[in-house]
Enzyme design. Sequence first.
Site, PDB file in Angstrom:
ATOM      1  N   GLN A  66      33.226  39.459  42.218  1.00  9.24           N
ATOM      2  CA  GLN A  66      33.128  38.781  40.916  1.00  9.24           C
ATOM      3  C   GLN A  66      33.674  39.718  39.831  1.00  9.24           C
ATOM      4  O   GLN A  66      34.520  40.538  40.128  1.00  9.24           O
ATOM      5  CB  GLN A  66      31.676  38.348  40.617  1.00  9.24           C
ATOM      6  CG  GLN A  66      31.159  37.221  41.506  1.00  9.24           C
ATOM      7  CD  GLN A  66      30.710  37.670  42.873  1.00  9.24           C
ATOM      8  OE1 GLN A  66      29.897  38.551  42.997  1.00  9.24           O
ATOM      9  NE2 GLN A  66      31.241  37.068  43.921  1.00  9.24           N
ATOM     10  N   GLY A  70      36.202  35.739  47.066  1.00  9.32           N
ATOM     11  CA  GLY A  70      37.391  35.473  47.875  1.00  9.32           C
ATOM     12  C   GLY A  70      38.404  36.528  47.502  1.00  9.32           C
ATOM     13  O   GLY A  70      38.927  36.508  46.390  1.00  9.32           O
ATOM     14  N   HIS A  71      38.616  37.500  48.370  1.00 12.02           N
ATOM     15  CA  HIS A  71      39.506  38.627  48.071  1.00 12.02           C
ATOM     16  C   HIS A  71      40.762  38.512  48.928  1.00 12.02           C
ATOM     17  O   HIS A  71      40.694  38.576  50.149  1.00 12.02           O
ATOM     18  CB  HIS A  71      38.778  39.958  48.325  1.00 12.02           C
ATOM     19  CG  HIS A  71      37.621  40.171  47.393  1.00 12.02           C
ATOM     20  ND1 HIS A  71      36.827  41.286  47.412  1.00 12.02           N
ATOM     21  CD2 HIS A  71      37.147  39.403  46.376  1.00 12.02           C
ATOM     22  CE1 HIS A  71      35.902  41.196  46.460  1.00 12.02           C
ATOM     23  NE2 HIS A  71      36.075  40.050  45.823  1.00 12.02           N
ATOM     24  N   ASP A 109      38.381  37.396  40.360  1.00 15.50           N
ATOM     25  CA  ASP A 109      39.736  37.075  40.838  1.00 15.50           C
ATOM     26  C   ASP A 109      40.824  37.892  40.148  1.00 15.50           C
ATOM     27  O   ASP A 109      41.958  37.435  39.985  1.00 15.50           O
ATOM     28  CB  ASP A 109      40.032  35.568  40.659  1.00 15.50           C
ATOM     29  CG  ASP A 109      39.006  34.717  41.383  1.00 15.50           C
ATOM     30  OD1 ASP A 109      38.521  35.148  42.431  1.00 15.50           O
ATOM     31  OD2 ASP A 109      38.695  33.615  40.880  1.00 15.50           O
ATOM     32  N   LYS A 120      41.107  42.260  43.116  1.00 11.89           N
ATOM     33  CA  LYS A 120      40.371  43.396  43.694  1.00 11.89           C
ATOM     34  C   LYS A 120      40.751  43.637  45.154  1.00 11.89           C
ATOM     35  O   LYS A 120      40.950  44.776  45.574  1.00 11.89           O
ATOM     36  CB  LYS A 120      38.853  43.147  43.590  1.00 11.89           C
ATOM     37  CG  LYS A 120      38.375  43.024  42.142  1.00 11.89           C
ATOM     38  CD  LYS A 120      36.906  42.638  42.069  1.00 11.89           C
ATOM     39  CE  LYS A 120      36.594  41.236  42.522  1.00 11.89           C
ATOM     40  NZ  LYS A 120      37.124  40.164  41.667  1.00 11.89           N
TER      41      LYS A 120
HETATM   42  P1  GDP Z   1      39.980  39.048  43.881  1.00 10.55           P
HETATM   43  O1  GDP Z   1      38.871  38.070  44.057  1.00 10.55           O
HETATM   44  O2  GDP Z   1      39.771  39.930  42.681  1.00 10.55           O
HETATM   45  O3  GDP Z   1      40.266  39.870  45.119  1.00 10.55           O
HETATM   46  O4  GDP Z   1      41.285  38.192  43.578  1.00 10.55           O
HETATM   47  P2  GDP Z   1      41.741  36.840  44.343  1.00 10.55           P
HETATM   48  O5  GDP Z   1      42.268  37.200  45.676  1.00 10.55           O
HETATM   49  O6  GDP Z   1      40.675  35.822  44.271  1.00 10.55           O
HETATM   50  O7  GDP Z   1      42.884  36.333  43.361  1.00 10.55           O
HETATM   51  C1  GDP Z   1      43.988  37.103  43.068  1.00 10.55           C
HETATM   52  C2  GDP Z   1      45.233  36.292  43.470  1.00 10.55           C
HETATM   53  O8  GDP Z   1      46.377  36.850  42.865  1.00 10.55           O
HETATM   54  C3  GDP Z   1      45.510  36.310  44.964  1.00 10.55           C
HETATM   55  O9  GDP Z   1      46.123  35.106  45.319  1.00 10.55           O
HETATM   56  C4  GDP Z   1      46.475  37.482  45.118  1.00 10.55           C
HETATM   57  O10 GDP Z   1      47.296  37.357  46.259  1.00 10.55           O
HETATM   58  C5  GDP Z   1      47.280  37.336  43.863  1.00 10.55           C
HETATM   59  N1  GDP Z   1      47.790  38.589  43.288  1.00 10.55           N
HETATM   60  C6  GDP Z   1      47.242  39.822  43.288  1.00 10.55           C
HETATM   61  N2  GDP Z   1      47.992  40.668  42.554  1.00 10.55           N
HETATM   62  C7  GDP Z   1      49.027  39.952  42.078  1.00 10.55           C
HETATM   63  C8  GDP Z   1      50.111  40.257  41.212  1.00 10.55           C
HETATM   64  O11 GDP Z   1      50.281  41.368  40.719  1.00 10.55           O
HETATM   65  N3  GDP Z   1      50.977  39.241  40.941  1.00 10.55           N
HETATM   66  C9  GDP Z   1      50.829  37.991  41.439  1.00 10.55           C
HETATM   67  N4  GDP Z   1      51.713  37.068  41.115  1.00 10.55           N
HETATM   68  N5  GDP Z   1      49.811  37.672  42.241  1.00 10.55           N
HETATM   69  C10 GDP Z   1      48.914  38.635  42.545  1.00 10.55           C
HETATM   70  P1  IMO Z   2      35.690  37.199  43.411  1.00 16.49           P
HETATM   71  O1  IMO Z   2      34.960  38.333  44.097  1.00 16.49           O
HETATM   72  C1  IMO Z   2      35.587  34.090  40.386  1.00 16.49           C
HETATM   73  C2  IMO Z   2      31.763  32.135  39.647  1.00 16.49           C
HETATM   74  C3  IMO Z   2      31.611  30.689  40.057  1.00 16.49           C
HETATM   75  C4  IMO Z   2      30.627  30.215  39.024  1.00 16.49           C
HETATM   76  C5  IMO Z   2      29.697  31.416  38.867  1.00 16.49           C
HETATM   77  C6  IMO Z   2      28.451  31.354  39.707  1.00 16.49           C
HETATM   78  O2  IMO Z   2      36.629  36.481  44.297  1.00 16.49           O
HETATM   79  O3  IMO Z   2      36.280  37.653  42.128  1.00 16.49           O
HETATM   80  P2  IMO Z   2      27.909  31.537  42.298  1.00 16.49           P
HETATM   81  O4  IMO Z   2      28.610  31.004  43.506  1.00 16.49           O
HETATM   82  O5  IMO Z   2      27.835  33.017  42.282  1.00 16.49           O
HETATM   83  O6  IMO Z   2      26.590  30.874  42.083  1.00 16.49           O
HETATM   84  O7  IMO Z   2      28.820  31.092  41.049  1.00 16.49           O
HETATM   85  O8  IMO Z   2      30.474  32.544  39.255  1.00 16.49           O
HETATM   86  N1  IMO Z   2      32.185  33.033  40.735  1.00 16.49           N
HETATM   87  C7  IMO Z   2      33.405  33.564  40.817  1.00 16.49           C
HETATM   88  N2  IMO Z   2      34.499  33.379  40.046  1.00 16.49           N
HETATM   89  N3  IMO Z   2      35.626  34.964  41.405  1.00 16.49           N
HETATM   90  C8  IMO Z   2      34.547  35.181  42.179  1.00 16.49           C
HETATM   91  O9  IMO Z   2      34.507  36.141  43.122  1.00 16.49           O
HETATM   92  C9  IMO Z   2      33.367  34.437  41.918  1.00 16.49           C
HETATM   93  N4  IMO Z   2      32.144  34.374  42.485  1.00 16.49           N
HETATM   94  C10 IMO Z   2      31.433  33.524  41.737  1.00 16.49           C
HETATM   95  O10 IMO Z   2      32.841  30.010  39.984  1.00 16.49           O
HETATM   96  O11 IMO Z   2      31.272  30.021  37.796  1.00 16.49           O
HETATM   97 MG    MG Z   3      38.600  36.007  44.267  1.00 19.01          MG
END
Ligand code: GDP
Ligand code: IMO
Ligand code: MG
Length: 421
Positions: A221, A39-40, A12, A15
């Site tokens: 991840q 979840g991207h 998270d 990415k």
């Molecule tokens: P990912 O899994 O690495 O793609 O990241 P996620 O989407 O799960 O979580 C990143 C969260 O931070 C999302 O809600 C994005 O919209 C938000 N986000 C990304 N870059 C920024 C930033 O620079 N500032 C803030 N406040 N939010 C951001």
């Molecule tokens: P993105 O791509 C954050 C965590 C889960 C749990 C562990 C194992 O959005 O960054 P699993 O479902 O793979 O058996 O879970 O890994 N986890 C993540 N945490 N971002 C993710 O993906 C994750 N995918 C799995 O919360 O701790």
């Molecule tokens: Mg994510």
Amino acid sequence: MVDILLGLQWGDEGKGKIVDVLAPDYQVVARFQGGPNAGHTLEFNGNKHVLHQIPSGVFRTDCLNIIGNGVVLDPIIFKKEIDGLGKYNLDLKKNLVISKKTAIIIPTHRLLDAAYEKAKGDAKIGSTLKGIGPAYSDKVARQGLRLGDIISPNFTERYKALVAKHTQILDFHHFEYDLTEAEKEFFAALEFIKEFDLQDTEYVVNASIKSGQKVLAEGAQGSLLDIDFGSYPFVTSSNTTAAGVCSGLGVAPNTVGEVYGIFKAYCTRVGSGPFPTELDNELGEKIRQEGREFGATTGRARRTGWLDLPALKYSIMLNGVTQLIMMKVDVLNFLDEVNICTHYRLPDGTITEQMPFDLTDTDVEPIYKTFKGWACSLEGMRKFDEIPAELADYVTYLEAELQVPISFISTGPDREEIILR
Ligand code: GDP
Ligand code: IMO
Ligand code: MG
């Protein structure tokens, strides 16, 4: 060449946003591991969209998107994702190719995930329960199903044989289930997938490389969730590190160019497992609220804490990171002081920068260096020389410590909210 973008922390990091920002420079964007546990999030033109299995280059219509062999794909979630993208008028039958070697998550994989977690009780991983672990287990045990199998005349037979193995385990765990609905959805989703372009994508990727195109490999991840190097057993079931790109797409190591390592200016972790710099207090809660740190896949509250340099250095080492991207700097705008953990103090008093073998059972005490906060809004800033001096100091310190340049600083969720170095 293949450039890689991957998370250096516990996932998270942002990415999805950065793949979307970089994608116009690439002809191909490819996912190499993970599955719907990811979840991207992408934000652009007032839209907010979360992708789970589909690569984040999908909104850049000149990009070919590939779901690689290293991914575990849930057909039911795939169909929902495609349906959810309907309003954007994307030509996904043309711009998306899926590897025939991609492992399939079947409905009983999700049940097994739930049964195993339940059996672990307090020691549970905190899995997203998407069936990731059981699907990878079957792949490695050489009994899984792959997407290329779905056109085979004996697919249903093989599916049933695998389900029979799974139900034996579920019965052993006294786990109750009703598969009727899920199986209906599953087989409908398989028919839906047959309309997409299924290929031996290792040929597609290598042909792109050979013809001089640029490929961006999108990690899911983060490095600290890597099956080998993460905080085992609180990890996911794939190699989230750069090494996973070669096996997850079928590309040779000498095709790899830049490795973009992406990290938040602080840390988050969702699910169980060790987190040395965790702020399990009011400040942590405030960071959670400011950063809207709730899971993009499960909605769970993410744990928050200070930036952890021993962990970050470890990830940079494992991945051969050539450029860093620092995310969510804006979330720390409210602070007068910002901490960075520089070392760990081990129970015997030793001070180290290395990750202990077993972070889970080793009580490490983080040693912090305190920085003056920038304590102002970063809105509208697009150039490095516009940022406040305190933030510039913070960046300079990190670059000196990490020995890798920070090329981008992200200041908000939108595609446009980015400072280029
Ligand atoms: P990912 O899994 O690495 O793609 O990241 P996620 O989407 O799960 O979580 C990143 C969260 O931070 C999302 O809600 C994005 O919209 C938000 N986000 C990304 N870059 C920024 C930033 O620079 N500032 C803030 N406040 N939010 C951001
Ligand atoms: P993105 O791509 C954050 C965590 C889960 C749990 C562990 C194992 O959005 O960054 P699993 O479902 O793979 O058996 O879970 O890994 N986890 C993540 N945490 N971002 C993710 O993906 C994750 N995918 C799995 O919360 O701790
Ligand atoms: Mg994510």
